[in-house]
Design a protein around this motif. Sequence first.
Motif, PDB file in Angstrom:
ATOM      1  N   GLY A 190     -33.015 -17.298  79.887  1.00  0.00           N
ATOM      2  CA  GLY A 190     -33.130 -16.096  80.272  1.00  0.00           C
ATOM      3  C   GLY A 190     -34.667 -15.864  78.889  1.00  0.00           C
ATOM      4  O   GLY A 190     -35.585 -15.806  78.892  1.00  0.00           O
ATOM      5  N   SER A 191     -33.830 -16.272  77.466  1.00  0.00           N
ATOM      6  CA  SER A 191     -35.127 -15.897  76.703  1.00  0.00           C
ATOM      7  C   SER A 191     -36.285 -16.661  76.882  1.00  0.00           C
ATOM      8  O   SER A 191     -37.453 -16.546  76.671  1.00  0.00           O
ATOM      9  CB  SER A 191     -34.860 -16.789  75.214  1.00  0.00           C
ATOM     10  OG  SER A 191     -33.345 -16.592  74.753  1.00  0.00           O
ATOM     11  N   LEU A 192     -36.331 -18.388  77.678  1.00  0.00           N
ATOM     12  CA  LEU A 192     -37.064 -19.000  77.618  1.00  0.00           C
ATOM     13  C   LEU A 192     -38.264 -18.450  78.923  1.00  0.00           C
ATOM     14  O   LEU A 192     -39.131 -18.201  79.154  1.00  0.00           O
ATOM     15  CB  LEU A 192     -37.184 -20.610  77.988  1.00  0.00           C
ATOM     16  CG  LEU A 192     -35.847 -20.985  76.628  1.00  0.00           C
ATOM     17  CD1 LEU A 192     -35.890 -22.791  77.108  1.00  0.00           C
ATOM     18  CD2 LEU A 192     -37.872 -21.321  76.069  1.00  0.00           C
ATOM     19  N   LEU A 193     -37.532 -18.010  79.478  1.00  0.00           N
ATOM     20  CA  LEU A 193     -37.829 -17.760  80.918  1.00  0.00           C
ATOM     21  C   LEU A 193     -38.719 -16.307  80.601  1.00  0.00           C
ATOM     22  O   LEU A 193     -40.127 -15.679  81.583  1.00  0.00           O
ATOM     23  CB  LEU A 193     -37.177 -17.458  82.160  1.00  0.00           C
ATOM     24  CG  LEU A 193     -37.174 -18.939  82.453  1.00  0.00           C
ATOM     25  CD1 LEU A 193     -35.434 -17.963  84.342  1.00  0.00           C
ATOM     26  CD2 LEU A 193     -38.215 -19.141  84.065  1.00  0.00           C
ATOM     27  N   CYS A 194     -38.574 -15.291  79.856  1.00  0.00           N
ATOM     28  CA  CYS A 194     -39.083 -14.652  78.855  1.00  0.00           C
ATOM     29  C   CYS A 194     -40.427 -14.807  79.434  1.00  0.00           C
ATOM     30  O   CYS A 194     -41.477 -13.704  79.339  1.00  0.00           O
ATOM     31  CB  CYS A 194     -38.034 -13.743  77.711  1.00  0.00           C
ATOM     32  SG  CYS A 194     -38.957 -11.835  77.130  1.00  0.00           S
ATOM     33  N   ASN A 195     -41.074 -15.556  77.825  1.00  0.00           N
ATOM     34  CA  ASN A 195     -42.547 -15.915  78.073  1.00  0.00           C
ATOM     35  C   ASN A 195     -43.031 -16.395  78.953  1.00  0.00           C
ATOM     36  O   ASN A 195     -44.316 -15.762  79.417  1.00  0.00           O
ATOM     37  CB  ASN A 195     -42.393 -16.881  76.933  1.00  0.00           C
ATOM     38  CG  ASN A 195     -43.795 -17.305  76.547  1.00  0.00           C
ATOM     39  OD1 ASN A 195     -44.333 -16.402  75.314  1.00  0.00           O
ATOM     40  ND2 ASN A 195     -44.947 -18.487  76.746  1.00  0.00           N
ATOM     41  N   LYS A 196     -42.388 -16.902  80.054  1.00  0.00           N
ATOM     42  CA  LYS A 196     -43.359 -17.750  81.116  1.00  0.00           C
ATOM     43  C   LYS A 196     -43.867 -16.182  82.388  1.00  0.00           C
ATOM     44  O   LYS A 196     -45.013 -16.142  82.645  1.00  0.00           O
ATOM     45  CB  LYS A 196     -42.312 -18.371  82.181  1.00  0.00           C
ATOM     46  CG  LYS A 196     -43.054 -19.188  83.317  1.00  0.00           C
ATOM     47  CD  LYS A 196     -42.393 -19.591  84.157  1.00  0.00           C
ATOM     48  CE  LYS A 196     -42.945 -20.332  85.128  1.00  0.00           C
ATOM     49  NZ  LYS A 196     -44.199 -20.918  85.142  1.00  0.00           N
ATOM     50  N   LEU A 197     -42.118 -14.847  82.114  1.00  0.00           N
ATOM     51  CA  LEU A 197     -42.991 -14.238  82.625  1.00  0.00           C
ATOM     52  C   LEU A 197     -44.196 -12.932  81.576  1.00  0.00           C
ATOM     53  O   LEU A 197     -45.082 -12.827  83.056  1.00  0.00           O
ATOM     54  CB  LEU A 197     -41.861 -13.148  82.610  1.00  0.00           C
ATOM     55  CG  LEU A 197     -42.028 -11.589  84.237  1.00  0.00           C
ATOM     56  CD1 LEU A 197     -42.705 -12.292  84.957  1.00  0.00           C
ATOM     57  CD2 LEU A 197     -40.900 -10.696  84.212  1.00  0.00           C
ATOM     58  N   LEU A 198     -44.019 -12.920  80.640  1.00  0.00           N
ATOM     59  CA  LEU A 198     -45.024 -12.203  80.027  1.00  0.00           C
ATOM     60  C   LEU A 198     -45.630 -12.495  79.447  1.00  0.00           C
ATOM     61  O   LEU A 198     -46.992 -12.184  79.360  1.00  0.00           O
ATOM     62  CB  LEU A 198     -44.521 -11.404  78.691  1.00  0.00           C
ATOM     63  CG  LEU A 198     -43.047 -10.149  79.002  1.00  0.00           C
ATOM     64  CD1 LEU A 198     -41.451  -9.875  77.644  1.00  0.00           C
ATOM     65  CD2 LEU A 198     -43.153  -9.206  79.796  1.00  0.00           C
ATOM     66  N   GLN A 199     -46.490 -14.011  79.639  1.00  0.00           N
ATOM     67  CA  GLN A 199     -47.245 -14.342  79.059  1.00  0.00           C
ATOM     68  C   GLN A 199     -47.861 -14.428  78.285  1.00  0.00           C
ATOM     69  O   GLN A 199     -48.769 -14.144  78.029  1.00  0.00           O
ATOM     70  CB  GLN A 199     -48.135 -14.902  80.292  1.00  0.00           C
ATOM     71  CG  GLN A 199     -48.351 -14.631  81.854  1.00  0.00           C
ATOM     72  CD  GLN A 199     -48.546 -16.367  81.975  1.00  0.00           C
ATOM     73  OE1 GLN A 199     -49.254 -17.007  81.119  1.00  0.00           O
ATOM     74  NE2 GLN A 199     -47.466 -17.570  82.280  1.00  0.00           N
ATOM     75  N   GLY A 200     -46.518 -14.219  77.097  1.00  0.00           N
ATOM     76  CA  GLY A 200     -47.248 -13.996  76.114  1.00  0.00           C
ATOM     77  C   GLY A 200     -47.534 -12.422  75.348  1.00  0.00           C
ATOM     78  O   GLY A 200     -48.054 -12.171  74.310  1.00  0.00           O
ATOM     79  N   LYS A 201     -47.349 -11.663  76.166  1.00  0.00           N
ATOM     80  CA  LYS A 201     -47.964  -9.768  75.867  1.00  0.00           C
ATOM     81  C   LYS A 201     -46.383 -10.002  75.451  1.00  0.00           C
ATOM     82  O   LYS A 201     -45.421  -9.718  76.160  1.00  0.00           O
ATOM     83  CB  LYS A 201     -48.124  -9.459  77.218  1.00  0.00           C
ATOM     84  CG  LYS A 201     -48.979  -8.257  76.616  1.00  0.00           C
ATOM     85  CD  LYS A 201     -48.873  -7.334  78.162  1.00  0.00           C
ATOM     86  CE  LYS A 201     -49.532  -5.660  78.301  1.00  0.00           C
ATOM     87  NZ  LYS A 201     -50.240  -5.760  79.045  1.00  0.00           N
ATOM     88  N   ILE A 202     -46.665  -9.047  74.559  1.00  0.00           N
ATOM     89  CA  ILE A 202     -45.026  -8.465  73.385  1.00  0.00           C
ATOM     90  C   ILE A 202     -45.408  -6.281  73.840  1.00  0.00           C
ATOM     91  O   ILE A 202     -46.261  -5.284  74.060  1.00  0.00           O
ATOM     92  CB  ILE A 202     -45.366  -8.272  71.767  1.00  0.00           C
ATOM     93  CG1 ILE A 202     -46.219  -9.677  71.274  1.00  0.00           C
ATOM     94  CG2 ILE A 202     -44.728  -7.590  71.240  1.00  0.00           C
ATOM     95  CD1 ILE A 202     -45.990  -9.613  69.803  1.00  0.00           C
ATOM     96  N   THR A 203     -44.949  -7.251  75.376  1.00  0.00           N
ATOM     97  CA  THR A 203     -44.000  -6.068  75.511  1.00  0.00           C
ATOM     98  C   THR A 203     -42.421  -5.287  75.755  1.00  0.00           C
ATOM     99  O   THR A 203     -42.140  -6.818  75.989  1.00  0.00           O
ATOM    100  CB  THR A 203     -45.208  -5.594  76.977  1.00  0.00           C
ATOM    101  OG1 THR A 203     -44.493  -4.274  77.453  1.00  0.00           O
ATOM    102  CG2 THR A 203     -44.340  -6.778  77.906  1.00  0.00           C
TER     103      THR A 203
END
Length: 426
Positions: free
Chosen positions: A278-291
Amino acid sequence: MSQTQYHLLKTRRFFPLFLTQFFNAFNDNVFKNGFVILIAFKMTQILVDEQTLIALIGGVYILPFFLFSATAGQIADKYDKSVLIKIIKSVEIFIMLIGSIGFYFKSLTLLMATLFLLGIHSTFFGPIKYSILPNLLAKDELIGGNALIEAGTFVAILAGQILGSCLILGNNGVLAITIALFVIAVAGLVTSFFIPAITPANPNLPISVNIAKETLRIIHLTREKSVIFLGIIGISWFWFVGATLLTQLPTFTKEYLHGRAAIFTLFLTLFSFGIGTGSLLCNKLLQGKITAKYVPFAIGAMSIFLIDIHLAAPKAIVSSLPLVTLGQFLGSLHNFQILTDIFLMSACAGFFVVPLYALIQAESDDLVRSRIIAATNIISALFMVGSALFIMFFTALSFSIPQVFIVLAVGNLFMALYMRKLKALS
């Protein structure tokens, strides 16, 4: 800039910190689990019952977070964080020396002292490992960096638990665990020397020796920005849920699934890898955007899987038959429902906690960031104590473990609604 987090593992500005944190979590859990197994199987002359002592172990480890987090945050803001990490990792070797003597003599006093010192060690390392990330990474790398740290930490926790158990129960267990503790501590020290130097954030900060006053002050700091305070509450809820589940799963495995310890180990494995996934997929979905826009949905989804565990769980089994082996457990398709629920629930947990750490880092002023992280540790520790009280309360009301999961799911839904405020702010 690339939004794929894995490129960070090739950089000196991140990879040494990643390894240092990995070895830190790994060694803590080798020691703690070795200690627990020693109590359960090899220390027969103890004055209190086993379950009380194991609960005491958790309390001794967490106590320093209340006592020293305020001081740790001040020191991390005042001095070069990379130098502090080297000092902290050097002290770890000395701590492991005490622990090794404790294992050799089966001394409860020395082992408890080691555990307390490890708690202090983690208390001082904690604010640094998160507050240093904005100094090492670009803003759009924070989600990816936190994702890797979280994934690596939970894999290290799992590996440490397994290795600690295997070593202490094996031939020459004391010697084996002693060597492992020293090797891992030295490895952490070596990797810490490759962390880049960091300009002190607040070199003129006076260090307050009034622990109570400073603790209240840093907690007050978290209230100055709503986004920071809400992020801290979300992170603390993550630890509340995790602590509740991990303390209930062993009994759930034995009494409701009639399963052996290997099945609980499988649950731990799924839990750890789920959070990592879940942690690693988070960055893939958010594309680096902090939200935090997906945080309420991730928390709400956890409730769905908790409820499904309740529905899938059989009634408590009272049987004189041998406990079910791992192979027998996996031979039933019905049990894969529980396995899937645990994995997906923990993946959602990893997905919701990573953006919260990144938000706190990005929104905190560099002058106070370490103290904000220290306050996060204090509040999270309070929530973990709350988890123990939560379990005691509902156990006293004769709630079954699956029913406790339902109550936790309902609480989760309320937290999801509360986190909508954070979604609006971010």
